[in-house]
Design an enzyme around this catalytic site. Structure first.
Site, PDB file in Angstrom:
ATOM      1  N   TYR A 205      38.833  58.925 -36.544  1.00 48.15           N
ATOM      2  CA  TYR A 205      39.716  59.094 -37.777  1.00 48.15           C
ATOM      3  C   TYR A 205      40.891  58.169 -37.851  1.00 48.15           C
ATOM      4  O   TYR A 205      42.105  58.234 -37.964  1.00 48.15           O
ATOM      5  CB  TYR A 205      40.233  60.412 -37.805  1.00 48.15           C
TER       6      TYR A 205
ATOM      7  N   LYS B  29      47.031  58.082  -8.194  1.00 46.99           N
ATOM      8  CA  LYS B  29      47.696  59.440  -8.545  1.00 46.99           C
ATOM      9  C   LYS B  29      46.653  60.342  -8.510  1.00 46.99           C
ATOM     10  O   LYS B  29      46.226  60.801  -9.760  1.00 46.99           O
ATOM     11  CB  LYS B  29      48.314  59.208  -9.915  1.00 46.99           C
TER      12      LYS B  29
ATOM     13  N   ASP C 223      54.380  57.648  -8.000  1.00 48.60           N
ATOM     14  CA  ASP C 223      55.600  57.717  -8.207  1.00 48.60           C
ATOM     15  C   ASP C 223      56.395  57.724  -6.830  1.00 48.60           C
ATOM     16  O   ASP C 223      57.591  57.286  -6.916  1.00 48.60           O
ATOM     17  CB  ASP C 223      55.754  59.335  -8.961  1.00 48.60           C
TER      18      ASP C 223
ATOM     19  N   ASP D  50      49.861  46.397 -11.482  1.00 45.85           N
ATOM     20  CA  ASP D  50      50.648  45.546 -12.471  1.00 45.85           C
ATOM     21  C   ASP D  50      52.147  46.178 -12.264  1.00 45.85           C
ATOM     22  O   ASP D  50      53.199  45.476 -12.300  1.00 45.85           O
ATOM     23  CB  ASP D  50      50.016  45.694 -13.627  1.00 45.85           C
TER      24      ASP D  50
ATOM     25  N   ASP E  39      55.911  44.485 -10.576  1.00 42.96           N
ATOM     26  CA  ASP E  39      57.144  44.133 -11.201  1.00 42.96           C
ATOM     27  C   ASP E  39      58.497  44.523 -10.302  1.00 42.96           C
ATOM     28  O   ASP E  39      59.296  43.839 -10.147  1.00 42.96           O
ATOM     29  CB  ASP E  39      57.235  44.611 -12.575  1.00 42.96           C
TER      30      ASP E  39
END
Ligand code: GGG
Length: 358
Positions: free
Chosen positions: A145, A189, A222, A246, A250
């Site tokens: 949709y 994770k 985390d 990635d 940073d």
């Protein structure tokens, strides 16, 4: 030594400023160290897209494959959606050439301030090894949709046993070669991603058994993000999935001063295809065209390129010249606290290389 052929892909934004800077450094070191290079530059990227509707021509991969290595600047343009630029240029190269190991070192150089207090030069010295061909970047999915109020988007991650094993083994081998802290941290994770990342964790434990001399830890992403800030000096080699690698690279870049200093190698460790070298940063449209970009991340990526092609003393000379410029502190771009231009910093690296060669 054989003349190596380098494909240059400046790409977009500040990529067009930092790649010429790194080319000048490569040319100078090629002459002084007698490690000849030839260059072929390609004007592919967003401007090419505006003219042709694609980021690269149909035969781009065949042309790039003829080179010994590739140096890329950046992809990304404010007037083209980011998924078009990235999926139109950088990601197809990584996939087609099976550049499965993305190696992103982060080192706190003398003369560079970490935003974290109390860290001496050299005390933060880690490498993020990012899985580079599958995981969350597999680009598998679709819409149902599309553009209707009931729209549904499905995006699938892909984790293969072979893909996990080869990147995890690469990370362990790198920890041995670096011979620093001999530690590998694996990031997932898997409490929430109960299939692919559970497979990754299991493969990590299996591979670790082959490397009893290497200390390991397994962290949720985390906790890893928190610990990159809380105890960055404890990390040595960090291996992570495509997306997590990635993001975390940073973070490792900024705790060592600036993303403008961060180099990256996209490697085919089997050397069947040309490996690709690039700065970690993107196209930075806010400063593009102003001569303000820090060229050192790309220059350090060029040093990794030279090292990969066997010119180890030329690579070491470039890294040493960068260290000298940073330690001197008089010619730095704004991201590392200076007022110098891209051209000034490039000139300072060339001068340091000259001095080192006297
Ligand atoms: N230096 C290449 C570049 O433009 N990187 C920015 C970026 O968004 N890269 C995506 C990625 O590495 O996955």
């Amino acid at each position: 030594m054989k003349r190596h052929s380098i494909g240059l892909l400046p790409g977009d934004g500040i990529g067009r400023e930092v790649v010429p800077a790194a080319r000048r450094v490569l040319e100078q070191v090629a002459a002084t160290h007698h490690v000849p290079l030839s260059f072929e530059e390609y004007d592919w990227g967003s401007d090419y897209y505006f003219q042709h509707g694609v980021m690269m021509p149909m035969d781009a991969l065949d042309r790039l494959r003829t080179h010994d290595a590739i140096l890329l600047g950046a992809v990304g343009h404010p007037h083209v959606p980011d998924h078009i630029t990235l999926n139109g240029m950088l990601l197809p190269i990584r996939r087609a050439f099976d550049l499965y190991a993305n190696v992103r070192p982060a080192y706190l150089y003398e003369g560079v301030a970490s935003p974290l207090s109390g860290y001496e030069p050299g005390s933060i010295d880690m490498v993020v090894v990012r899985e580079n061909t599958e995981g969350e970047y597999a680009n598998i999915g679709g819409y149902l949709y599309h553009h209707l109020p009931s729209e549904v988007a499905v995006q699938t991650s892909v984790f293969t046993r072979a893909g996990c094993e080869r990147i995890i083994r690469f990370a362990f081998d790198l920890a041995r070669r670096r011979d620093r802290k001999r530690r590998v941290a694996s990031i997932t994770k898997s409490n929430a991603q109960g299939y692919g990342m559970v497979l990754w964790d299991r493969v990590f434990r299996e591979v670790a058994a082959d490397y009893p001399d290497i200390t390991t830890e397994s962290l949720l992403v985390d906790a890893a993000a928190m610990n990159f800030v809380r105890r960055p000096a404890s990390f040595d080699v960090v291996v992570a999935s495509n997306l997590f690698g990635d993001i975390l690279s940073d973070l490792s870049a900024i705790v060592t001063g600036s993303i403008g200093l961060a180099p990256s190698a996209n490697l085919d460790p089997r050397r069947l295809a040309p490996s690709l070298f690039e700065p970690v940063h993107g196209s930075a449209p806010d400063i593009a065209g102003k001569g303000l970009a820090n060229p050192l991340g790309t220059i350090l990526a060029a040093a990794m390129l030279r090292d990969h092609l066997g010119a180890t003393s030329a690579a070491a000379a470039v890294e040493f010249a960068v260290r000298q410029v940073l330690a001197a502190g008089s010619t730095l771009t704004a991201d590392v606290g200076g007022t110098a231009s891209t051209a000034d910093v490039t000139g300072a690296v060339l001068a340091a290389l000259d001095e080192g060669n006297e």
